[in-house]
Design an enzyme around this catalytic site. Structure first.
Site, short mmCIF file in Angstrom:
data_model
loop_
_atom_site.label_atom_id
_atom_site.label_comp_id
_atom_site.label_asym_id
_atom_site.label_seq_id
_atom_site.Cartn_x
_atom_site.Cartn_y
_atom_site.Cartn_z
N SER A 105 0.84 -1.20 0.00
CA SER A 105 0.00 0.00 0.00
C SER A 105 0.88 1.25 0.00
O SER A 105 1.67 1.45 -0.92
CB SER A 105 -0.97 -0.05 1.18
OG SER A 105 -2.00 0.90 1.04
N ASP A 201 -10.06 -4.79 -4.44
CA ASP A 201 -9.47 -3.89 -3.45
C ASP A 201 -10.31 -2.62 -3.34
O ASP A 201 -10.44 -1.88 -4.32
CB ASP A 201 -8.04 -3.54 -3.89
CG ASP A 201 -7.28 -2.73 -2.86
OD1 ASP A 201 -7.91 -2.06 -2.03
OD2 ASP A 201 -6.03 -2.76 -2.91
N HIS A 231 -7.69 -5.66 -0.33
CA HIS A 231 -6.54 -4.77 -0.19
C HIS A 231 -5.39 -5.42 0.57
O HIS A 231 -4.22 -5.22 0.22
CB HIS A 231 -6.97 -3.48 0.53
CG HIS A 231 -5.86 -2.48 0.66
ND1 HIS A 231 -5.22 -1.94 -0.43
CD2 HIS A 231 -5.28 -1.91 1.76
CE1 HIS A 231 -4.29 -1.08 -0.02
NE2 HIS A 231 -4.31 -1.05 1.30
#
Length: 250
Positions: A105, A201, A231
């Site tokens: 991320s 996601d 995610h």
């Protein structure tokens, strides 16, 4: 190999870290974990890499950014500039030789920034749902008028989270993030890159991650779309893909 723990002094604060030393006969690149926004180094993916390091005899370092996990500082005072500096400090002071940066991320963005700053050290990158430029392209772009007004007038907005309590988004974070924008590119990374992205996601749309893949200069780049992946990509099958991507690079 046992995992060592410690703290790295940074501008009056301290960064918590854990490290596994390489076996004497292992010449493979050190793995460095760069976690996500508001995450901790004790997470599932970071632990999977620790297990890989122990099993394969390779070196591994993970850490918590300023304001995260076991590190000191207030989360709402963090910025991309500060977290980038944290990553570079860990690389410079806790590792030697070639590295594989594994970023999740926000950590995917920071891994790219670190690779651009230390290209001679980076043997490859593995990026999981990479949130490049997320402060502007995902956070700010996704805010409604009330949230933007809170940031502009009050300096902070409490963002709801799918993973726990709401967390603060400060004006400094949004404004500072623009300094480190890498999209639409080109992104001058030539080391091998593997990107793992969930098609389901809710935080980083797969097209956003694909835009980063298109922007990176590397010829040896593989983008893997996991259609039913979320995610976190922390299911057993996702972790297996992560380990395979790391092993493929080095």
């Amino acid at each position: 190999m046992n995992e060592r723990t410690g703290f790295l002094g940074r501008h009056g604060e301290h960064l918590a870290w854990r490290a596994i030393d390489a076996a004497s006969d292992c010449a493979r690149p050190t793995l460095v974990w760069l976690g996500g926004f508001n995450s901790q180094m004790s997470g599932t993916k970071a632990q999977a890499l620790a297990d890989l390091a122990r099993a394969s005899g390779r070196a591994y370092v993970r850490f918590d950014y300023f304001g995260h996990g076991a590190s000191s500082g207030a989360f709402e005072d963090g910025t991309v500039t500060r977290w980038r500096e944290d990553a570079l400090a860990v690389i410079d002071e806790l590792t030697t030789g070639p590295l594989i940066l594994v970023g999740s991320s926000m950590g995917g963005w920071l891994a790219c920034l670190a690779a651009l700053a230390r290209p001679e050290r980076v043997a490859g990158l593995v990026l999981i749902a990479p949130a490049a430029d997320f402060t502007e392209r995902l956070l700010w772009a996704g805010m409604d008028a009330a949230a933007r007004r809170a940031v502009e007038e009050e300096g902070v907005w409490l963002r709801p989270s799918l993973y726990g309590d709401p967390y603060p988004i400060g004006r400094a974070l949004i404004e500072d993030g623009a300094r480190w924008s890498i999209l639409p590119g080109p992104v001058g990374i030539t080391a091998p890159v593997r990107i793992l992205q969930g098609g389901a996601d809710p935080d980083v749309p797969w097209r956003h991650a694909l835009a980063l893949a298109d922007a990176i200069d590397a010829e040896d780049l593989v983008f893997t779309l996991i259609r039913d992946g979320d995610h976190r990509l922390s299911r057993p099958q996702d972790l297996a893909r992560l380990i395979a991507a790391v092993e493929e690079i080095g």
